[in-house]
Design a protein around this motif. Structure first.
Motif, PDB file in Angstrom:
ATOM      1  N   GLY A  52      18.567  52.594  37.643  1.00  0.00           N
ATOM      2  CA  GLY A  52      17.643  52.674  36.509  1.00  0.00           C
ATOM      3  C   GLY A  52      16.810  51.404  36.455  1.00  0.00           C
ATOM      4  O   GLY A  52      17.278  50.322  36.798  1.00  0.00           O
ATOM      5  N   TYR A 108       7.919  60.866  33.207  1.00  0.00           N
ATOM      6  CA  TYR A 108       8.652  59.602  33.348  1.00  0.00           C
ATOM      7  C   TYR A 108       7.700  58.414  33.169  1.00  0.00           C
ATOM      8  O   TYR A 108       7.973  57.483  32.401  1.00  0.00           O
ATOM      9  CB  TYR A 108       9.321  59.582  34.723  1.00  0.00           C
ATOM     10  N   ARG A 158      15.583  58.526  33.330  1.00  0.00           N
ATOM     11  CA  ARG A 158      15.830  58.623  34.769  1.00  0.00           C
ATOM     12  C   ARG A 158      15.141  59.854  35.345  1.00  0.00           C
ATOM     13  O   ARG A 158      15.439  60.973  34.906  1.00  0.00           O
ATOM     14  CB  ARG A 158      17.339  58.727  34.973  1.00  0.00           C
ATOM     15  N   ALA A 179      18.510  54.824  30.758  1.00  0.00           N
ATOM     16  CA  ALA A 179      18.465  55.348  32.126  1.00  0.00           C
ATOM     17  C   ALA A 179      19.757  55.181  32.906  1.00  0.00           C
ATOM     18  O   ALA A 179      19.873  55.683  34.018  1.00  0.00           O
ATOM     19  CB  ALA A 179      17.343  54.661  32.891  1.00  0.00           C
ATOM     20  N   SER A 180      20.729  54.457  32.380  1.00  0.00           N
ATOM     21  CA  SER A 180      21.924  54.198  33.208  1.00  0.00           C
ATOM     22  C   SER A 180      23.231  54.518  32.494  1.00  0.00           C
ATOM     23  O   SER A 180      24.290  54.045  32.910  1.00  0.00           O
ATOM     24  CB  SER A 180      21.926  52.747  33.692  1.00  0.00           C
TER      25      SER A 180
END
Ligand SMILES: Cc1ncc(COP(=O)(O)O)c(C=O)c1O
Length: 377
Positions: A18, A318, A329, A37-38
């Motif tokens: 990410g 995105y 992500r 994102a992670s």
């Protein structure tokens, strides 16, 4: 140029993590960007873990306890397993690698699902093995299909449960049926990085299955619900004979002393875990409701993230979200070009994400939504 000894290494696609917040802020000249994102813990680490790290800092001239004696005892008690059943790693990622290094010979195969954790794609070919990926069924591991791909060359199976990036799970009775079918010399790794988030009562109680299935290994982590991703600590639970082999192969000081102390403290911080679960539950309620309002299909999740489909090119969405300071992500690398994955954040982060998504829906060209199958639950 010196080439690696194994041809497969040249074919490995590097893992794309990410995007870090600092990188986005630097690139766009913006402030207060946020990362969803992670699949990290948005509440931060347990305050008890932070204190434990601070207390341990003055002793970092010493090597860590290679056997993780104190943490091993505490975790064994918590999980009701023998201390010899445990093996610790530099994140559960290291345990995935250890399993492969210990059990897979070059030329042998591992089986997993399509659209699952990409680290299997790195470590299996790096060890000279072949990773077979079986198509998903309804965004879920197809254990029947995986079972049919296990042959004489197969040494191990990876099942991410809940799966990343789909958030779906296999149920206990399905897992038991699968384990009964699989030969005893094929190792089955249950990658349970998000186990503590699962709310479905049919989620497998895999630790109990260890007594019946000696080829089972369970991988867990302190990176997710315990909020210690940056310290890198995870663990495996297996029959003592299997744990013993893994412990022989691992580096003697693979888990640093700060991580061991932080993990021990985090394990005790029941309030932090409870608050994390509550935040997750509320986050899903908000996201699901708003996705439905926006007519965005999504895959109901048992983890701390959710996969959703945009009416257009996922990469454009995105990028649009990035410009709004929200990092999610993209999923093209998993073969899902019009899907994105978002981690549950704090309430204000979830709202900011939803506002940015609403804006993207209004501003980006939308192809006809007719005929698009909905997975909304
Ligand atoms: C399915 C799965 N397994 C394992 C991991 C690895 O976690 P760590 O190495 O931080 O313990 C992750 C992290 O994202 C994951 O999604």
């Amino acid at each position: 140029m010196i080439k690696p000894g194994r041809r497969q290494i040249e074919q490995i696609k590097p893992y794309t993590p990410g995007k870090p917040v600092e990188e986005l802020e630097r690139e766009l000249g913006i402030r207060e960007a946020m990362k969803l994102a992670s699949n990290e813990n948005p509440l931060g680490p347990s305050p008890r873990a932070v204190k434990a790290v601070a207390r341990s800092l003055a002793a970092v001239n010493r090597y860590p306890d290679g056997g993780a004696f104190l943490l091993r005892g505490a975790l064994a008690k918590r999980l009701k397993v023998k201390p010899e059943s445990l093996v610790f790693g530099n994140g559960s990622n290291e345990l995935i690698e250890l399993l492969v290094r210990t059990y897979l010979k070059p030329g042998e195969a591992a089986v997993t699902s399509e659209c699952s954790f990409l680290v299997y794609d790195l470590v299996v070919p790096a060890a000279g093995g072949r990773l077979r990926k079986v198509p998903m069924k309804k965004f879920t591991f197809d254990l029947e299909g995986i079972g049919s791909h296990v042959d004489r060359k197969t040494r191990m199976v990876f099942i991410a449960n809940p799966n990343n990036p789909t958030g779906t799970m296999v149920r206990e009775h399905e897992l038991v049926r699968f384990l009964r079918r699989i030969p005893g010399d094929v190792l089955v790794a249950m990658d349970e990085a998000y186990a503590e988030f699962a709310t479905d009562p049919r989620y497998p109680r895999s630790l109990r299955l260890l007594a019946r299935f000696p080829n089972l290994v369970i991988l867990r982590t302190f990176s997710k619900i315990y909020g210690l991703a940056g310290l890198r600590i995870g663990y495996g639970v297996a029959r003592p004979e299997v744990a013993d082999y893994l412990n022989r192969v691992r580096q003697p000081f693979n888990v640093n002393s700060l991580a061991q102390e932080a993990a021990r403290a985090a394990l005790e911080d029941v309030a932090h875990v409870r608050a994390t679960r509550a935040n997750n539950r509320r986050g899903f309620a908000l996201l699901y409701r708003e996705f439905r309002r926006m007519r965005i299909p999504y895959v109901p999740s048992q983890a701390n993230f959710v996969l959703f489909r945009v009416p257009g090119n996922g990469s454009e969405y995105y990028q649009h979200l990035l410009r709004a300071g929200v990092i999610v992500r993209p999923m093209a690398g998993y073969g899902l070009p019009d899907w994105l994955r978002v981690s549950i954040g704090l309430p204000r982060e979830n709202r900011k994400f939803l506002a940015a998504l609403r804006q993207a829906l209004a501003q980006l060209p939308a192809p006809s939504r007719k005929g698009r199958r909905s997975h909304a639950g």
